[in-house]
Motif scaffolding. Structure first.
Motif, PDB file in Angstrom:
ATOM      1  N   PHE A 214       0.825  -1.208   0.000  1.00  0.00           N
ATOM      2  CA  PHE A 214       0.000   0.000   0.000  1.00  0.00           C
ATOM      3  C   PHE A 214       0.860   1.260   0.000  1.00  0.00           C
ATOM      4  O   PHE A 214       0.489   2.262  -0.631  1.00  0.00           O
ATOM      5  CB  PHE A 214      -0.971  -0.018   1.184  1.00  0.00           C
ATOM      6  CG  PHE A 214      -2.216  -0.806   0.907  1.00  0.00           C
ATOM      7  CD1 PHE A 214      -3.315  -0.211   0.315  1.00  0.00           C
ATOM      8  CD2 PHE A 214      -2.278  -2.157   1.205  1.00  0.00           C
ATOM      9  CE1 PHE A 214      -4.460  -0.934   0.027  1.00  0.00           C
ATOM     10  CE2 PHE A 214      -3.412  -2.895   0.925  1.00  0.00           C
ATOM     11  CZ  PHE A 214      -4.506  -2.285   0.336  1.00  0.00           C
ATOM     12  N   ARG A 215       1.994   1.224   0.681  1.00  0.00           N
ATOM     13  CA  ARG A 215       2.887   2.372   0.597  1.00  0.00           C
ATOM     14  C   ARG A 215       3.393   2.543  -0.836  1.00  0.00           C
ATOM     15  O   ARG A 215       3.491   3.660  -1.341  1.00  0.00           O
ATOM     16  CB  ARG A 215       4.057   2.219   1.581  1.00  0.00           C
ATOM     17  CG  ARG A 215       3.621   2.230   3.042  1.00  0.00           C
ATOM     18  CD  ARG A 215       4.770   2.567   3.987  1.00  0.00           C
ATOM     19  NE  ARG A 215       5.928   1.704   3.773  1.00  0.00           N
ATOM     20  CZ  ARG A 215       6.133   0.536   4.391  1.00  0.00           C
ATOM     21  NH1 ARG A 215       5.219   0.083   5.254  1.00  0.00           N
ATOM     22  NH2 ARG A 215       7.213  -0.176   4.168  1.00  0.00           N
ATOM     23  N   ASP A 216       3.685   1.420  -1.489  1.00  0.00           N
ATOM     24  CA  ASP A 216       4.109   1.491  -2.888  1.00  0.00           C
ATOM     25  C   ASP A 216       3.010   2.059  -3.773  1.00  0.00           C
ATOM     26  O   ASP A 216       3.263   2.905  -4.635  1.00  0.00           O
ATOM     27  CB  ASP A 216       4.496   0.102  -3.393  1.00  0.00           C
ATOM     28  CG  ASP A 216       5.828  -0.387  -2.849  1.00  0.00           C
ATOM     29  OD1 ASP A 216       6.591   0.448  -2.306  1.00  0.00           O
ATOM     30  OD2 ASP A 216       6.092  -1.597  -2.962  1.00  0.00           O
ATOM     31  N   GLN A 217       1.793   1.597  -3.574  1.00  0.00           N
ATOM     32  CA  GLN A 217       0.674   2.060  -4.401  1.00  0.00           C
ATOM     33  C   GLN A 217       0.506   3.573  -4.274  1.00  0.00           C
ATOM     34  O   GLN A 217       0.269   4.269  -5.272  1.00  0.00           O
ATOM     35  CB  GLN A 217      -0.612   1.341  -3.990  1.00  0.00           C
ATOM     36  CG  GLN A 217      -0.687  -0.123  -4.381  1.00  0.00           C
ATOM     37  CD  GLN A 217      -1.237  -0.340  -5.773  1.00  0.00           C
ATOM     38  OE1 GLN A 217      -1.720   0.587  -6.426  1.00  0.00           O
ATOM     39  NE2 GLN A 217      -1.183  -1.575  -6.246  1.00  0.00           N
ATOM     40  N   ALA A 218       0.625   4.092  -3.062  1.00  0.00           N
ATOM     41  CA  ALA A 218       0.509   5.536  -2.854  1.00  0.00           C
ATOM     42  C   ALA A 218       1.668   6.277  -3.513  1.00  0.00           C
ATOM     43  O   ALA A 218       1.484   7.318  -4.156  1.00  0.00           O
ATOM     44  CB  ALA A 218       0.459   5.845  -1.356  1.00  0.00           C
ATOM     45  N   LEU A 219       2.866   5.744  -3.365  1.00  0.00           N
ATOM     46  CA  LEU A 219       4.047   6.377  -3.957  1.00  0.00           C
ATOM     47  C   LEU A 219       3.949   6.383  -5.469  1.00  0.00           C
ATOM     48  O   LEU A 219       4.279   7.389  -6.116  1.00  0.00           O
ATOM     49  CB  LEU A 219       5.301   5.636  -3.505  1.00  0.00           C
ATOM     50  CG  LEU A 219       6.630   6.169  -4.049  1.00  0.00           C
ATOM     51  CD1 LEU A 219       6.863   7.602  -3.598  1.00  0.00           C
ATOM     52  CD2 LEU A 219       7.780   5.266  -3.601  1.00  0.00           C
ATOM     53  N   TRP A 220       3.497   5.279  -6.050  1.00  0.00           N
ATOM     54  CA  TRP A 220       3.362   5.225  -7.513  1.00  0.00           C
ATOM     55  C   TRP A 220       2.427   6.308  -8.023  1.00  0.00           C
ATOM     56  O   TRP A 220       2.723   6.969  -9.027  1.00  0.00           O
ATOM     57  CB  TRP A 220       2.834   3.852  -7.940  1.00  0.00           C
ATOM     58  CG  TRP A 220       3.741   2.705  -7.673  1.00  0.00           C
ATOM     59  CD1 TRP A 220       5.095   2.749  -7.475  1.00  0.00           C
ATOM     60  CD2 TRP A 220       3.357   1.330  -7.534  1.00  0.00           C
ATOM     61  NE1 TRP A 220       5.577   1.483  -7.238  1.00  0.00           N
ATOM     62  CE2 TRP A 220       4.544   0.597  -7.272  1.00  0.00           C
ATOM     63  CE3 TRP A 220       2.149   0.652  -7.619  1.00  0.00           C
ATOM     64  CZ2 TRP A 220       4.531  -0.794  -7.096  1.00  0.00           C
ATOM     65  CZ3 TRP A 220       2.140  -0.721  -7.437  1.00  0.00           C
ATOM     66  CH2 TRP A 220       3.309  -1.429  -7.176  1.00  0.00           C
ATOM     67  N   LEU A 221       1.304   6.491  -7.336  1.00  0.00           N
ATOM     68  CA  LEU A 221       0.356   7.509  -7.787  1.00  0.00           C
ATOM     69  C   LEU A 221       0.942   8.904  -7.628  1.00  0.00           C
ATOM     70  O   LEU A 221       0.809   9.756  -8.516  1.00  0.00           O
ATOM     71  CB  LEU A 221      -0.962   7.390  -7.021  1.00  0.00           C
ATOM     72  CG  LEU A 221      -2.078   8.331  -7.478  1.00  0.00           C
ATOM     73  CD1 LEU A 221      -2.456   8.070  -8.935  1.00  0.00           C
ATOM     74  CD2 LEU A 221      -3.306   8.197  -6.588  1.00  0.00           C
ATOM     75  N   SER A 222       1.575   9.138  -6.496  1.00  0.00           N
ATOM     76  CA  SER A 222       2.193  10.436  -6.256  1.00  0.00           C
ATOM     77  C   SER A 222       3.211  10.770  -7.341  1.00  0.00           C
ATOM     78  O   SER A 222       3.243  11.889  -7.871  1.00  0.00           O
ATOM     79  CB  SER A 222       2.861  10.438  -4.878  1.00  0.00           C
ATOM     80  OG  SER A 222       3.625  11.608  -4.683  1.00  0.00           O
ATOM     81  N   ARG A 223       4.031   9.803  -7.707  1.00  0.00           N
ATOM     82  CA  ARG A 223       5.041  10.039  -8.735  1.00  0.00           C
ATOM     83  C   ARG A 223       4.428  10.196 -10.118  1.00  0.00           C
ATOM     84  O   ARG A 223       4.841  11.070 -10.899  1.00  0.00           O
ATOM     85  CB  ARG A 223       6.047   8.891  -8.735  1.00  0.00           C
ATOM     86  CG  ARG A 223       6.988   8.903  -7.533  1.00  0.00           C
ATOM     87  CD  ARG A 223       7.916   7.713  -7.548  1.00  0.00           C
ATOM     88  NE  ARG A 223       8.941   7.811  -6.500  1.00  0.00           N
ATOM     89  CZ  ARG A 223       9.792   6.831  -6.200  1.00  0.00           C
ATOM     90  NH1 ARG A 223       9.742   5.674  -6.871  1.00  0.00           N
ATOM     91  NH2 ARG A 223      10.688   7.003  -5.240  1.00  0.00           N
ATOM     92  N   ALA A 224       3.441   9.357 -10.422  1.00  0.00           N
ATOM     93  CA  ALA A 224       2.832   9.411 -11.750  1.00  0.00           C
ATOM     94  C   ALA A 224       2.158  10.751 -11.997  1.00  0.00           C
ATOM     95  O   ALA A 224       2.186  11.278 -13.122  1.00  0.00           O
ATOM     96  CB  ALA A 224       1.831   8.268 -11.912  1.00  0.00           C
ATOM     97  N   TRP A 225       1.551  11.296 -10.962  1.00  0.00           N
ATOM     98  CA  TRP A 225       0.792  12.545 -11.109  1.00  0.00           C
ATOM     99  C   TRP A 225       1.539  13.755 -10.565  1.00  0.00           C
ATOM    100  O   TRP A 225       0.986  14.856 -10.569  1.00  0.00           O
ATOM    101  CB  TRP A 225      -0.553  12.416 -10.388  1.00  0.00           C
ATOM    102  CG  TRP A 225      -1.543  11.543 -11.115  1.00  0.00           C
ATOM    103  CD1 TRP A 225      -1.365  10.900 -12.302  1.00  0.00           C
ATOM    104  CD2 TRP A 225      -2.872  11.218 -10.681  1.00  0.00           C
ATOM    105  NE1 TRP A 225      -2.502  10.203 -12.638  1.00  0.00           N
ATOM    106  CE2 TRP A 225      -3.437  10.383 -11.668  1.00  0.00           C
ATOM    107  CE3 TRP A 225      -3.625  11.556  -9.557  1.00  0.00           C
ATOM    108  CZ2 TRP A 225      -4.735   9.882 -11.562  1.00  0.00           C
ATOM    109  CZ3 TRP A 225      -4.921  11.058  -9.443  1.00  0.00           C
ATOM    110  CH2 TRP A 225      -5.471  10.227 -10.440  1.00  0.00           C
ATOM    111  N   ASP A 226       2.763  13.561 -10.099  1.00  0.00           N
ATOM    112  CA  ASP A 226       3.524  14.651  -9.481  1.00  0.00           C
ATOM    113  C   ASP A 226       2.673  15.336  -8.413  1.00  0.00           C
ATOM    114  O   ASP A 226       2.571  16.564  -8.345  1.00  0.00           O
ATOM    115  CB  ASP A 226       3.976  15.668 -10.545  1.00  0.00           C
ATOM    116  CG  ASP A 226       5.014  16.642 -10.004  1.00  0.00           C
ATOM    117  OD1 ASP A 226       5.688  16.306  -9.025  1.00  0.00           O
ATOM    118  OD2 ASP A 226       5.126  17.756 -10.559  1.00  0.00           O
ATOM    119  N   ALA A 227       2.075  14.498  -7.563  1.00  0.00           N
ATOM    120  CA  ALA A 227       1.170  14.980  -6.510  1.00  0.00           C
ATOM    121  C   ALA A 227       1.855  14.850  -5.159  1.00  0.00           C
ATOM    122  O   ALA A 227       2.638  13.928  -4.930  1.00  0.00           O
ATOM    123  CB  ALA A 227      -0.123  14.168  -6.507  1.00  0.00           C
TER     124      ALA A 227
END
Length: 258
Positions: A214-227
């Motif tokens: 779940f930490r990975d899933q959040a990090l992936w989204l943050s990086r993909a969207w620069d959020a």
């Protein structure tokens, strides 16, 4: 690929994890008793109903919270208490229930929740903010994406996916997929991190003590969207949402403050 079922299991890895659903339901019932919601249908399916909690006075806007449960469990009634923080700060809060897998697919759930947002927005003027937890975090991330039809997109001002599932491809290699029935095509199409960056501001939220997946899933989204990514100290997957009960918590402020 190896079986990832344990990587996405939460209950057995959280002390007292099995007790949380009953605790949520009890807190939710107590909040509804003190703040009776409006029960509003938004579609023809029996589960296409939402609870709308109104503050005293004119609402500052509308917050929609989408519950989790791997798209296959729970309802709005299990999480009513999470409206407390926003209602205390003068916001109306809508919590939709939605049809569950395997009766419908993950994409259909996102589209149902879009209709719920539209229906709630008919009742409440002003900006619309979205938040949701786990599978609900996935849903609000999808609703932020321009490819999901949303009639009130011009009012959408913020989305905060909490512990979101942003890449659905790994879930095809878990026992969850016996119920989710995700094909590769649907997993790709419904993965927020694989969609273009939304125009709406997004903050991704995850607990420091969550499972690595779940930490990975959040990090992936943050990086993909620069959020922005907020890692909530000490929080695990089941208590990471607790801040929504408190009007002054960092989570509630992040969800509401545009």
């Amino acid at each position: 690929m190896a079986d990832l079922s344990d990587a996405y299991a939460n209950t057995i890895h959280i002390p007292g994890g099995a007790e949380f659903p009953a605790r949520w339901a009890e807190a939710a019932a107590a909040f509804r008793a003190a703040h009776p919601p409006e029960d509003i249908p938004y579609g023809e399916h029996p589960r296409e109903r939402l609870h709308l909690f109104r503050p005293e006075g004119a609402p500052r806007g509308l917050l929609v919270f989408v519950h989790g449960g791997y798209w296959m469990a729970f309802s709005a009634s299990d999480f009513s208490h999470l409206a407390a923080g926003a209602v205390a700060r003068g916001w109306a809060v809508a919590l939709p229930s939605y049809p569950l897998c395997p009766e419908v697919g993950v994409g259909a759930i996102a589209r149902a929740c879009a209709r719920a947002v539209e229906r709630a927005a008919q009742e409440v003027a002003g900006p619309v903010h979205l938040t949701g937890h786990s599978a609900g975090g996935h849903v609000v991330a999808r609703l932020a994406c321009a490819d999901v039809p949303l009639a009130v997109r011009d009012r959408l001002a913020r989305a905060v996916p909490i512990s979101p599932l942003s890449n659905l491809l790994p879930l095809r290699h878990t026992d969850l997929n016996e119920t989710l029935r995700l094909s590769e095509a649907e997993a790709v199409a419904e993965s927020p991190m694989l969609r273009p960056t939304p125009q709406v501001p997004v903050t991704v939220w995850v607990g420091e003590s969550e499972r690595p997946a779940f930490r990975d899933q959040a990090l992936w989204l943050s990086r993909a969207w620069d959020a922005p990514l907020v890692v909530d100290p000490g929080r695990h997957h089941f208590d990471v949402i607790a801040g929504l009960e408190e009007p002054g918590s960092l989570l509630t402020r992040t969800v509401l403050d545009a």
